[in-house]
Design an enzyme around this catalytic site. Sequence first.
Site, mmCIF file in Angstrom:
data_model
loop_
_atom_site.group_PDB
_atom_site.id
_atom_site.type_symbol
_atom_site.label_atom_id
_atom_site.label_comp_id
_atom_site.label_asym_id
_atom_site.label_seq_id
_atom_site.Cartn_x
_atom_site.Cartn_y
_atom_site.Cartn_z
ATOM 1 C CD GLU A 1 -5.415 2.082 2.595
ATOM 2 O OE1 GLU A 1 -5.063 0.970 2.987
ATOM 3 O OE2 GLU A 1 -6.346 2.255 1.791
ATOM 4 C CB SER B 1 -8.840 -0.306 4.709
ATOM 5 O OG SER B 1 -9.370 -1.483 4.182
ATOM 6 N NE ARG C 1 -3.744 -2.429 0.662
ATOM 7 C CZ ARG C 1 -3.581 -3.686 0.243
ATOM 8 N NH1 ARG C 1 -2.586 -3.991 -0.577
ATOM 9 N NH2 ARG C 1 -4.431 -4.628 0.600
#
Length: 353
Positions: free
Chosen positions: A337, A241, A165
């Site tokens: 995130e 998320s 990520r």
Amino acid sequence: MIQPREQVELQPFNTLALPSRARWFAEVRSVEELAAAAAWATTHDVPLLLLGGGSNVVLAGDWPGLAVRMASAGKRVVADEGETVLIEVAAGENWHALVQWTLAQGFEGLENLTLIPGTVGAAPVQNIGAYGVELASCLVSVRGWSLVAGREEELPAAACELAYRDSIFKHALRDRFVITSITLRLSRHGRRVTDYPALREALLKLGIEPSRASAVDVERAVRQVRQSKLPDPDQLPNAGSFFKNPLIPHAQYQALRRQWPALPSYAAGPGQIKVPAGWLVEQAGWKGKRRGAVGVHAEQALVLVHFGGGTGADVLALAAAIQADVQARFGIALEIEPRLYGDVTAAVAKAER
Ligand code: FAD
Ligand code: NAP
């Protein structure tokens, strides 16, 4: 030439549906328009906010500069290598629509990444991933506009520092490089990745033995699992998320496991263990909890949702409370995130008053 519009509400352009007024706003459909927008921001000495689908951002307050939305279109096969094909896709294309198009052409490799919201241009930014597959598995190169050099440049995938990520576009090239197209290598007879338990179960439920699943079967199964547990941003605004899964050293994991025998874990490279952030949030008692206009999704503790009438500050104050609880209980610092924009510290202080 571009003529930005003034005072444009960005609520429709972010999937958390957070209110944020951009002082200036422009949609760009080509590299030339992008270059013009960048020059306009420099001439007017205002900061640039680059948006794709707005599905991985938290807008905390108004944007004092120019918000630019990537709306370029186009995809083409640039090389047919027999077993594999190279396709080049414009940054403004919708990611999920691209996945559907590739499968319809018989091109495999993106099936596990179905139903991820947002644009193609944002995909390398966090090296999008799901169900054991990352963009890194098929990215060949990225073209983009260097805001520093003022020209188009091409980066091979190896130069994009793709990681879990993560990529160079979140670090050294953050706010310096606008991706205008990406090139992918896809396969006509790819290898399936079906080892995530939820995906295996979904395939079996469809009567398909995972080892025999086609790419189309995998896409269908992933789509079904996602639709069953993830809130659709059009119905319940969210940014997917909210926290990354922490990667912790093996020794820390062993110590935690003694205290929390049920702690799930996955190998994540030498000496590192991946711990699901959703489990930590749930154990800390946050799953399904609501705080005013925002809350934690009842089906998926990793997803923060906005019920309406809230602000980016409300979302960030909730996130901070969750982070504090997880830190106190497990000694793990959860990392947010999505990218945060605006005066985050001031916004959170205001929300907590
Ligand atoms: P935006 O939110 O518009 O932008 C994100 C960041 O990238 C910003 O900093 C922006 O400035 C930058 N950016 C955007 N376009 C460009 C460009 N062309 N060049 C350079 N920088 C750019 N992510 C996953 O990895 N896996 C998932 O399974 C997943 N599932 C999701 C499910 C839901 C319901 C939601 C809401 C989100 C999910 N996400 C997932 C997160 C998100 O969809 C992805 O990160 C997606 O790639 C973001 O695309 P976007 O166009 O919306 O980017
Ligand atoms: P899940 O299947 O409930 O699994 C929970 C977590 O365990 C996931 O985050 C996943 O890590 C990890 N995991 C499960 N099986 C694994 C395996 N065999 N090997 C390694 N790790 C494993 O997860 P979920 O929340 O429903 O999400 C499903 C997939 O979609 C995940 O890959 C997730 O990353 C992706 N997703 C991402 C977003 C986002 O916004 N980033 C939003 C929704 C879904 P990973 O996350 O590392 O895969």
